[in-house]
Design a protein around this motif. Structure first.
Motif, PDB file in Angstrom:
ATOM      1  N   SER A 303       0.849  -1.188   0.000  1.00 23.89           N
ATOM      2  CA  SER A 303       0.000   0.000   0.000  1.00 23.89           C
ATOM      3  C   SER A 303       0.885   1.238   0.000  1.00 23.89           C
ATOM      4  N   PRO A 304       0.340   2.408  -0.327  1.00 23.38           N
ATOM      5  CA  PRO A 304       1.163   3.625  -0.388  1.00 23.38           C
ATOM      6  C   PRO A 304       1.924   3.860   0.912  1.00 23.38           C
ATOM      7  N   ALA A 305       3.086   4.458   0.783  1.00 25.44           N
ATOM      8  CA  ALA A 305       3.964   4.653   1.934  1.00 25.44           C
ATOM      9  C   ALA A 305       3.423   5.718   2.875  1.00 25.44           C
ATOM     10  N   ASN A 306       4.053   5.800   4.035  1.00 22.99           N
ATOM     11  CA  ASN A 306       3.733   6.869   4.975  1.00 22.99           C
ATOM     12  C   ASN A 306       3.971   8.225   4.312  1.00 22.99           C
ATOM     13  N   LEU A 307       3.228   9.224   4.784  1.00 19.16           N
ATOM     14  CA  LEU A 307       3.400  10.584   4.293  1.00 19.16           C
ATOM     15  C   LEU A 307       3.994  11.437   5.407  1.00 19.16           C
ATOM     16  N   THR A 308       5.026  12.188   5.088  1.00 22.29           N
ATOM     17  CA  THR A 308       5.591  13.122   6.049  1.00 22.29           C
ATOM     18  C   THR A 308       4.764  14.408   6.050  1.00 22.29           C
ATOM     19  N   ALA A 309       4.922  15.205   7.074  1.00 19.86           N
ATOM     20  CA  ALA A 309       4.232  16.495   7.119  1.00 19.86           C
ATOM     21  C   ALA A 309       4.651  17.342   5.922  1.00 19.86           C
ATOM     22  N   ASP A 310       3.678  17.984   5.279  1.00 19.80           N
ATOM     23  CA  ASP A 310       3.908  18.812   4.091  1.00 19.80           C
ATOM     24  C   ASP A 310       4.487  18.023   2.920  1.00 19.80           C
ATOM     25  N   ASP A 311       4.265  16.723   2.922  1.00 20.99           N
ATOM     26  CA  ASP A 311       4.737  15.873   1.821  1.00 20.99           C
ATOM     27  C   ASP A 311       4.162  16.373   0.497  1.00 20.99           C
ATOM     28  N   LYS A 312       4.975  16.361  -0.562  1.00 20.35           N
ATOM     29  CA  LYS A 312       4.499  16.798  -1.870  1.00 20.35           C
ATOM     30  C   LYS A 312       3.397  15.895  -2.409  1.00 20.35           C
ATOM     31  N   LYS A 313       3.273  14.696  -1.834  1.00 16.60           N
ATOM     32  CA  LYS A 313       2.201  13.797  -2.270  1.00 16.60           C
ATOM     33  C   LYS A 313       0.829  14.288  -1.819  1.00 16.60           C
ATOM     34  N   PHE A 314       0.798  15.302  -0.960  1.00 16.48           N
ATOM     35  CA  PHE A 314      -0.483  15.877  -0.542  1.00 16.48           C
ATOM     36  C   PHE A 314      -1.110  16.749  -1.635  1.00 16.48           C
ATOM     37  N   PHE A 315      -0.351  17.108  -2.677  1.00 17.85           N
ATOM     38  CA  PHE A 315      -0.939  17.902  -3.749  1.00 17.85           C
ATOM     39  C   PHE A 315      -0.354  17.472  -5.090  1.00 17.85           C
ATOM     40  N   LEU A 316      -1.054  17.849  -6.161  1.00 25.43           N
ATOM     41  CA  LEU A 316      -0.771  17.328  -7.489  1.00 25.43           C
ATOM     42  C   LEU A 316       0.055  18.288  -8.336  1.00 25.43           C
ATOM     43  N   LYS A 317       0.692  17.746  -9.358  1.00 21.63           N
ATOM     44  CA  LYS A 317       1.332  18.563 -10.372  1.00 21.63           C
ATOM     45  C   LYS A 317       0.277  19.177 -11.290  1.00 21.63           C
ATOM     46  N   ILE A 318       0.609  20.298 -11.908  1.00 21.10           N
ATOM     47  CA  ILE A 318      -0.265  20.889 -12.908  1.00 21.10           C
ATOM     48  C   ILE A 318      -0.252  19.973 -14.129  1.00 21.10           C
ATOM     49  N   PRO A 319      -1.416  19.584 -14.640  1.00 16.45           N
ATOM     50  CA  PRO A 319      -1.462  18.648 -15.769  1.00 16.45           C
ATOM     51  C   PRO A 319      -0.712  19.173 -16.991  1.00 16.45           C
ATOM     52  N   GLN A 320      -0.032  18.290 -17.683  1.00 16.29           N
ATOM     53  CA  GLN A 320       0.714  18.682 -18.872  1.00 16.29           C
ATOM     54  C   GLN A 320      -0.198  19.268 -19.933  1.00 16.29           C
ATOM     55  N   ALA A 321      -1.436  18.769 -20.007  1.00 10.68           N
ATOM     56  CA  ALA A 321      -2.390  19.298 -20.992  1.00 10.68           C
ATOM     57  C   ALA A 321      -2.676  20.768 -20.756  1.00 10.68           C
ATOM     58  N   GLU A 322      -2.739  21.185 -19.474  1.00 14.18           N
ATOM     59  CA  GLU A 322      -2.953  22.599 -19.151  1.00 14.18           C
ATOM     60  C   GLU A 322      -1.732  23.423 -19.546  1.00 14.18           C
ATOM     61  N   ILE A 323      -0.551  22.907 -19.260  1.00  9.30           N
ATOM     62  CA  ILE A 323       0.684  23.609 -19.621  1.00  9.30           C
ATOM     63  C   ILE A 323       0.783  23.776 -21.140  1.00  9.30           C
ATOM     64  N   ASP A 324       0.463  22.711 -21.870  1.00 10.27           N
ATOM     65  CA  ASP A 324       0.549  22.760 -23.340  1.00 10.27           C
ATOM     66  C   ASP A 324      -0.453  23.732 -23.943  1.00 10.27           C
ATOM     67  N   ALA A 325      -1.612  23.886 -23.298  1.00 12.49           N
ATOM     68  CA  ALA A 325      -2.679  24.707 -23.870  1.00 12.49           C
ATOM     69  C   ALA A 325      -2.639  26.159 -23.414  1.00 12.49           C
ATOM     70  N   ASN A 326      -1.824  26.470 -22.413  1.00  7.96           N
ATOM     71  CA  ASN A 326      -1.835  27.794 -21.806  1.00  7.96           C
ATOM     72  C   ASN A 326      -0.463  28.450 -21.973  1.00  7.96           C
ATOM     73  N   ASP A 327      -0.403  29.503 -22.753  1.00 10.63           N
ATOM     74  CA  ASP A 327       0.865  30.197 -23.019  1.00 10.63           C
ATOM     75  C   ASP A 327       1.459  30.853 -21.781  1.00 10.63           C
ATOM     76  N   LEU A 328       0.632  31.057 -20.747  1.00  8.83           N
ATOM     77  CA  LEU A 328       1.104  31.731 -19.544  1.00  8.83           C
ATOM     78  C   LEU A 328       1.620  30.771 -18.477  1.00  8.83           C
ATOM     79  N   ILE A 329       1.602  29.481 -18.781  1.00  7.11           N
ATOM     80  CA  ILE A 329       2.110  28.476 -17.828  1.00  7.11           C
ATOM     81  C   ILE A 329       3.118  27.621 -18.567  1.00  7.11           C
TER      82      ILE A 329
END
Length: 337
Positions: A303-329
């Protein structure tokens, strides 16, 4: 999202968005957050900040509360109570405890005994007319989420579903036998060891194609109010409110003498016991409070590993599709994700 949608819904969805795609509010209010759209646009906006996102969310919800009434066609519709419930959750993340207390109390009406029904807890959590539901997603057999209707389709082992949810034995042991929420049973007589991750399942949710889904329930608001009171130093009132819920759920409940941090931990545990499998309560609390999640008991191997406080696994990356479609990102937005 644009102005044609109720601003209460915009506030709700933007709160889900910022919780999924950025660290919590107290971590860094200047951290990049998703773009904001307040009107229809055919071009992309740049990233905002957590602070800007929450300012819009609070503005939307407070305006919605001012313009809404308690009347509505059914509990799948947003009214003043629902908007207050969403705002209470938002203020809880922001640490605005006076605001959280006021909003939570307004959401459920302020009289816990009038809106709690322990006998309803075992009915399957599939009917939004339940007195304890403030907001729910209504389903009908011909207009249904089908097997996507979680948590029911993932938690019910008594009918054809995904059979995907098992309950940790350490968590099961936190309930007394007289607690109406202790709806746990063995998966099968062939599973004899409590160290087997499949040992415990729950009867909390009953899956049918027309099973309604809970979104906000009265006990959550009661517990937000209790936490808010404790955070503001009013331990006695917080404990009284907490015990009202505990006694409602368990006729044998004994009122504790906890104060300070011990009382806060008792409230947080009660949130887990009351809301398990409904709203991701342990993840939500760990993220907003910047705590770790340490997996104990009979978790499944792999099962998924333990999470540390403020672990980056608590939030997601911006989807590549959004980056590709948005000139400002550009790709750099994910450098620290």
């Amino acid at each position: 999202l644009h102005d044609a949608l109720p601003i209460s819904l915009r506030g709700f969805f933007y709160h889900q968005l910022v919780m999924e795609f950025a660290p919590t509010y107290s971590f860094d209010v200047n951290y990049p957050a998703p773009p904001i759209y307040t009107s229809l646009s055919l071009t992309g906006n740049g990233m905002t900040t957590v602070k800007e996102m929450y300012a819009l969310i609070v503005s939307d919800l407070t305006k919605a509360i001012d313009g809404l009434t308690v009347s509505r066609l059914g509990k799948s519709y947003i009214n003043k109570n629902v908007a207050n419930g969403i705002l209470a959750q938002v203020y809880q993340v922001m640490g605005n405890w006076a605001g959280a207390e006021t909003a939570a109390k307004a959401a459920y009406g302020g009289n816990p005994t009038a809106v709690l029904s322990p006998s309803s807890y075992s009915l399957g959590f599939n009917d939004y007319t339940n007195i304890e539901w403030i907001w729910g997603s209504a389903q009908t057999a011909d207009q249904t989420n089908y097997y996507y209707g979680f948590p029911h389709a993932g938690a019910d082992h008594s009918t054809t579903s995904y059979y995907a949810t098992y309950i940790n034995n350490d968590f099961v042991n936190k309930f007394t036998a007289t607690d109406v929420r202790a709806l746990f049973l063995r998966k099968s007589t062939s599973i004899t060891s409590t160290t087997d991750y499949r040992y415990w399942i729950t009867k909390k949710f009953k899956f049918t194609f027309d099973a309604d889904h809970p979104i906000i329930r009265t006990p959550e608001m009661i517990l937000i109010e209790a936490e808010a009171k404790q955070r503001q130093g009013n331990d006695a009132a917080a404990l009284d409110l907490l015990y009202t819920l505990q006694k409602n759920r368990d006729a044998s409940a004994v009122k504790s003498n906890n104060t300070g941090s011990a009382l806060l931990e008792e409230i947080l545990l009660e949130r887990r016991k009351e809301l398990y499998a409904e709203i991701g309560v342990e993840w939500f609390d760990a993220k907003r409070l910047r705590r770790a999640i340490t997996r104990t008991g009979n978790h499944r191997i792999g099962s998924p590993a333990n999470l540390t406080a403020d672990d980056k696994k608590f939030f997601l990356k911006i989807p590549q599709a959004e980056i590709d479609a948005n000139d400002l990102i550009d790709d750099s937005v994910n450098n620290n994700r």
